[in-house]
Scaffold this active site. Sequence first.
Site, PDB file in Angstrom:
ATOM      1  N   ARG A 167       0.807  -1.221   0.000  1.00 28.41           N
ATOM      2  CA  ARG A 167       0.000   0.000   0.000  1.00 28.41           C
ATOM      3  C   ARG A 167       0.840   1.271   0.000  1.00 28.41           C
ATOM      4  NH1 ARG A 167      -5.088  -1.364   4.056  1.00 28.41           N
ATOM      5  NH2 ARG A 167      -5.626  -3.335   3.069  1.00 28.41           N
ATOM      6  N   ALA A 168       1.541   1.490  -1.082  1.00 25.75           N
ATOM      7  CA  ALA A 168       2.335   2.706  -1.197  1.00 25.75           C
ATOM      8  C   ALA A 168       2.013   3.466  -2.483  1.00 25.75           C
ATOM      9  CB  ALA A 168       3.821   2.357  -1.104  1.00 25.75           C
TER      10      ALA A 168
END
Length: 176
Positions: free
Chosen positions: A54-55
């Site tokens: 989740r970047a």
Amino acid sequence: MKGADYVTASWNVFADHDKTILIGNSDSASTAAVDRGHLKVTLHHNLFSNLVERAPRVRFGQVDSYNNHFVAEPGYGYSYGIGLESQLVAEHNAFTVPAGIDEATILKKWSEAPLTATDNYVNGRLTDLIAVHNTGVPTEILRSGAGWTPTLRTKIDPAKAVPYLVDRGAGAGRLR
């Protein structure tokens, strides 16, 4: 940040996290009603180091991610999560990926949504992230073309210079 718009995160260090950034709360109809047409977010000149995933992961959002440096470590899952109705533009970024981590996992498809991913470098080599993903994960084919062009960018640095610039300039107390 339900329904938020025009959010920018720049020159930050995100390190040693599992689930780092989520843009768009869920796939539910009630969330879609609030988030659809919103969540315009820019991420630039950030260092993402030793993260699992989740970047960011994106749902519904129109996200522009450029000039970021991603440094993968053992335990890495993915950087960009392509979710429901997302419109991600990922350009001019640099990825440092150690041996043993498959470059195909930089992108993770959660739902059918096209993205734009150009001029990205993996370990110093120009890499077509979508093509690498589609070859390495043929059961989760991604389509190119997010359907929009970012207009709110500041200076775009050459992607090959991003590791040097971001690693030395990102984080609290650093003057640019």
